[in-house]
Design a protein around this motif. Structure first.
Motif, mmCIF file in Angstrom:
data_model
loop_
_atom_site.group_PDB
_atom_site.id
_atom_site.type_symbol
_atom_site.label_atom_id
_atom_site.label_comp_id
_atom_site.label_asym_id
_atom_site.label_seq_id
_atom_site.Cartn_x
_atom_site.Cartn_y
_atom_site.Cartn_z
ATOM 1 N N ALA A 217 7.211 -5.447 4.871
ATOM 2 C CA ALA A 217 5.897 -5.907 5.334
ATOM 3 C C ALA A 217 5.227 -4.881 6.246
ATOM 4 O O ALA A 217 4.010 -4.860 6.385
ATOM 5 C CB ALA A 217 6.052 -7.234 6.073
ATOM 6 N N LEU B 224 6.100 -4.812 9.484
ATOM 7 C CA LEU B 224 6.152 -5.373 10.831
ATOM 8 C C LEU B 224 7.210 -4.679 11.683
ATOM 9 O O LEU B 224 7.195 -4.762 12.900
ATOM 10 C CB LEU B 224 6.418 -6.882 10.777
ATOM 11 N N ALA C 23 0.052 0.862 7.940
ATOM 12 C CA ALA C 23 -0.062 -0.362 8.753
ATOM 13 C C ALA C 23 0.088 -1.590 7.864
ATOM 14 O O ALA C 23 -0.274 -1.539 6.689
ATOM 15 C CB ALA C 23 -1.422 -0.396 9.443
ATOM 16 N N PRO C 24 0.632 -2.674 8.407
ATOM 17 C CA PRO C 24 0.901 -3.874 7.612
ATOM 18 C C PRO C 24 -0.313 -4.335 6.802
ATOM 19 O O PRO C 24 -0.185 -4.657 5.619
ATOM 20 C CB PRO C 24 1.274 -4.927 8.656
ATOM 21 N N ALA C 25 -1.472 -4.338 7.457
ATOM 22 C CA ALA C 25 -2.657 -4.873 6.786
ATOM 23 C C ALA C 25 -3.097 -3.997 5.618
ATOM 24 O O ALA C 25 -3.782 -4.455 4.711
ATOM 25 C CB ALA C 25 -3.802 -5.020 7.785
ATOM 26 N N LYS C 26 -2.686 -2.725 5.636
ATOM 27 C CA LYS C 26 -3.130 -1.800 4.587
ATOM 28 C C LYS C 26 -2.219 -1.820 3.363
ATOM 29 O O LYS C 26 -2.455 -1.114 2.403
ATOM 30 C CB LYS C 26 -3.146 -0.368 5.158
ATOM 31 N N LEU D 42 -0.021 -6.664 1.082
ATOM 32 C CA LEU D 42 0.992 -7.694 0.905
ATOM 33 C C LEU D 42 0.585 -8.928 1.693
ATOM 34 O O LEU D 42 -0.122 -8.833 2.689
ATOM 35 C CB LEU D 42 2.345 -7.207 1.438
#
Lengths: 334, 270, 285
Positions: free
Chosen positions: A50, A52, A71-74, A77
């Motif tokens: 993820a 994180l 980065a997670p948001a990129k 998922l």
């Protein structure tokens, strides 16, 4: 669209090495379950995927592209958390719409997407409610809804059902499987419950102490466990293990027989034993039998109507072709 | 069991009455005439009058002091919150190895007794022209309360589940947006009640206010002490002024008692 | 990562300046001869200020008074606080309202409580206590002349008793109902419950109350300032008031600073224990 590749991934927290080195391929559209006891590193592995947690060593690739430091948001998922992690100050509508709002989607489009997701998940009536006004199962659906609207490359589930009661858990299990059939999106699902793993997975990854013990389809793992750990972890009730003379008769250090692969008889058999407690489930009965020369009682599955008294002597015979043999390192002998 | 409960309740209320009596007696005195206020034996039954309150108001200094108390406590609180919120956020949500050390160190600044640093502060303020100014007290109260405000906010923020923040991180890359849409709305009430706590503490602080102010910026704590008239001639007015000084803050105190414990025990008691 | 740079640095920097600046200045002043009234007194003093202070009987008195204030106030508030919070833990009629009533004195500013007690209650002629004593045929007490330190102890204890009660109530809320019910099933009465279960459960809270009050009461100032101004003689002069008197009444900055440093040392001895306890508490989270 959603294949994930782990290459030599390792993770340590400070001086503690949690995941020594993991290589794993998750194919597009697959439903993969990470299963293992607590502390096996399964959640950490998911969180590494993820984004994180930061990877200490190794690479994570999505569709062949290196994403290790993204980065997670990129990463594209979506994750469903154990505690659902709904935003308590937002209504169901706002919760589901939040990722789209963050992505800068126009309002009308967001509204349409939220409607659609709510319809799939039977949440249409609850859109204006706050999370605290929902039941556990509904909250779980909202969390899934929030994941669906993003149309992610893959879904990550971190023990999503462990806060639900038993009946609801079975229901949600079916709903998630149904969802996977509809969406055909890659899903990675973490659980400590081997029943969930067996029933849901296309591919099970058994983990222990941060190491992958075995990867395979549920039936592969059931039929041919690679080692003692997998043999003991997959299947309920647990496989029986015997050592000593019985094992050396098979040229092994340990042999394993599943409870469903033992025949019982009142007159004759390979092993002699005394009946201990028995668990009647209606459809089946599990007998705990104290066999001569073995310390732990053997569990034997038999049909539901059987009547045997505590302390009665019976005879057991394993189905020879279903006996699993292990060497002194715990590895399967084939 | 039932009679037990009655007895214990009576005992409790008698103790409560004794503890509350000085406040009650003060409020009563504020409603008496000056002669009744000093009467021996004390008068319990009298015709209440609000005259003292008008007199205290009309002396007009009262409003000046009250205004000072409000300005100082509100602005010092705002300033402290402004500095503390980002600090507490980073301590709670992005802890590092040094976070614990930093937190304890921040606390340790609170342990410094004000008398220990009275001299340099007094001289510094004198040279900078900060004596008897709002700004002077606002600065000192901001610093004085900062450790407590950081700690209380920190204990609140830590109660926000980590997973919520992670969920937001999965969906949004912009920390400012996460802060505005998720964290701030979630901690509105925490920030609000911490502010109230800070106002209560500043309102009642009387070491710095007595030593660093005279009239211009003097808050109510200093006003009341200047009211100490020699021989009981103005007890009723003193009581009226005192009542005005403590009642608003007592209501705030009742509302913030939980934060009070959190703040004053610095999270050692939950 | 950028977020951190933007966020906790302002707090840490201002606190660092706030702590270190005045501290260094105080140490500096404590080592020089500096009198605001007499500019000719100047130069490096070494430990002279400390020597002078430590041999001054006012200083020894003030230390003694500080300790007496600390010990008495803490003793009174902890013991009464435990009893009252235990009482409040019973299911009383109007219990919630009673709790508000009992904690009220905590929100009375020190100058107000000092004046109210001094005038309305403890005044030797017109005070309410004088009237009460008269009811029993007892002679009046001139509180601030006869037992000046005791009077201040009473006032501050009244102010701070609610704090102890508040902390203990909060702590006892974390005791599960099941424990209480289990102990009832085991046949524990009020006495046994209080000593065997209640007190041990509140151990941490008691520690916190003691240490926090130590830090605050080392600095008792307003109550003395508004009632006795340190007198009669030195009977109510504590360390804080001594520093104030030296600095702002005698204008002896050097001597006052030495007193300030000594009070910092005092406070730090207490603070170390408190900080340890809090750090330990953070680990157990």
């Amino acid at each position: 669209m959603g294949s994930i590749n782990l290459v030599g991934v390792s993770k340590s927290f400070g001086d503690v090495l949690v995941i020594p080195s993991v290589d794993l391929e998750v194919n597009e559209g697959e439903f993969v379950v990470f299963v293992g006891p607590s502390g096996s590193g399964k959640s950490t592995l998911l969180r590494l995927i993820a984004g994180l947690e930061e990877v200490s060593k190794g690479r994570i690739e999505f569709n062949g592209q290196d994403m290790t430091n993204l980065a997670p948001a990129k990463r594209g998922l979506a994750m469903v958390f154990q505690s659902y992690a709904l935003y308590p100050h937002m209504s169901v509508r706002e919760n589901i719409g939040f990722p789209l709002k963050m992505a800068g989607m126009p309002k009308s489009e967001i509204a349409a997407k939220v409607q659609e997701a709510a319809k799939i998940l039977n949440l249409s009536e609850y859109l204006e409610r706050k999370p605290r006004q929902l039941s556990g199962g509904q909250r779980q659906r909202v969390a899934i809804g929030r994941a669906i609207v993003r149309q992610p490359k893959a879904f990550l589930f971190d023990e999503p059902l462990s806060n639900l009661d038993a009946a609801l858990r079975i229901n949600m299990r079916l709903e998630i499987m149904e969802l996977h059939q509809q969406l055909k999106t890659t899903m990675i699902y973490v659980t400590h419950d081997q029943v969930e793993a067996m029933t849901m997975a296309d591919k099970i990854v058994v983990l222990d102490h941060g190491n992958i013990e075995q990867v395979g389809s549920p039936l592969d793992l059931y039929r041919a466990p690679d080692n003692l750990f997998v043999a003991g972890f997959i299947g309920a009730p647990k496989m029986n293990f015997l050592t000593g003379g019985e094992a050396s008769r098979h040229n092994a250090t340990t042999i394993g027989v599943r409870p469903e692969h033992v025949q019982i008889s009142k007159s004759s058999g390979l092993w002699t034993g005394k009946v201990g407690v028995s668990e009647h489930l209606g459809s089946d009965t599990f007998l705990h039998v104290n066999v001569e020369g073995q310390q732990a009682p053997l569990t034997v599955r038999t049909d539901g109507e059987v009547q045997l008294n505590y302390g009665e002597t019976i005879y057991l015979s394993p189905e020879e072709d279903k006996v699993h043999k292990f060497d002194n390192n715990g590895k399967a002998i084939r | 069991m039932k009679s037990n409960r009655v007895l214990l309740s009576i005992l409790g209320w008698v103790i409560g009455f004794i503890i509350f009596f000085p406040i009650l007696w003060m409020v009563m005195a504020s409603l008496k005439t000056e002669i009744e206020a000093v009467a021996t034996p004390p008068s319990f039954f009298f015709i209440p009058t609000l005259e003292n309150y008008f007199v205290v108001q009309n002396r007009s200094d009262y409003l000046n002091y009250a205004w000072n108390s409000i300005v100082i406590s509100v602005f010092a609180t705002l300033l402290a919150i402004l500095i503390a919120v980002p600090a507490s956020y980073s301590f709670a949500f992005r802890p590092t190895k040094r976070t614990k050390f930093k937190l304890v160190w921040i606390l340790s600044t609170k342990m410094m007794p004000p008398v220990g640093v009275l001299i340099p502060m007094y001289l510094f303020y004198k040279n900078m022209g900060l004596l008897d100014t709002h700004l002077g007290l606002i600065l000192i109260y901001t610093l004085m309360n900062l450790p407590i405000v950081i700690w209380v906010l920190y204990t609140y923020f830590k109660d926000i589940p980590q997973e919520i923040l992670e969920a937001a991180q999965m969906e949004c890359d912009d920390l400012l947006k996460i802060f505005l849409y998720i964290l701030l709305p979630l901690s509105k009430s925490a920030i609000f009640s911490t502010s109230l706590l800070s106002i209560v503490l500043i309102w009642n602080e009387s070491f710095w206010s007595l030593n660093l102010t005279a009239f211009e910026a003097a808050p109510l704590t200093a006003f009341i002490s200047s009211y100490s008239s020699p021989e009981g001639l103005f007890w009723a007015k003193l009581s009226a002024a005192s009542t005005l000084a403590i009642l608003p803050i007592m209501f705030l105190g009742w509302v913030t008692q939980k934060q009070m414990v959190k703040g004053l025990t610095l999270g050692a008691v939950k | 990562m950028k977020l951190r740079v933007l966020s906790d640095y302002p707090a840490i920097v201002v606190l660092f300046i706030w702590m270190l600046g005045p501290l260094i200045a105080t140490i500096y002043y404590s080592l020089i001869r500096y009198n605001l009234l007499n500019p000719r007194i100047k130069g490096f003093a070494g430990i002279e200020n400390y020597e002078f202070l430590l041999t001054d009987f006012v200083f020894t008195d003030s230390i003694y008074n500080s300790i007496q204030l600390l010990g008495s106030i803490i003793g009174i508030t902890v013991v009464l606080g435990l009893l009252i919070s235990y009482l409040l833990d019973q299911d009383l009629y109007g219990g919630r309202l009673l709790q508000l009533v009992i904690i009220s004195p905590f929100f009375v500013m020190p100058t107000v409580s000092a004046l109210i007690w001094k005038n309305l209650l403890m005044h030797p002629v017109n005070g309410y206590f004088t009237y009460l004593l008269g009811l029993f045929g007892l002679p009046p007490i001139d509180w601030f002349a006869d037992i000046p330190l005791g009077s201040i102890i009473i006032i501050v204890s009244w102010n701070w008793l609610p704090f102890a009660v508040l902390v203990f109530i909060t702590a006892q809320q974390s005791m599960s109902l099941e424990i209480k019910e289990a102990s009832k099933m085991d046949g524990a009465g009020h006495l046994a419950f209080f000593f065997q279960i209640y007190l041990p459960h509140l151990g941490k809270a008691i520690g916190a109350v003691v240490m926090i009050q130590m830090i605050f009461h080392l600095n008792i100032f307003a109550e003395i300032f508004t009632t006795t101004t340190g007198g009669p003689g030195t009977q109510t002069t504590n360390l804080a008031f001594l520093v104030y008197r030296k600095a702002l009444l005698d204008f002896d900055i050097g001597g006052a600073s030495a007193g300030g440093i000594i009070s910092i040392v005092f406070a730090n001895i207490v603070a170390i224990f408190l900080l340890r306890m809090i750090a330990k508490n953070m680990n157990s989270d």
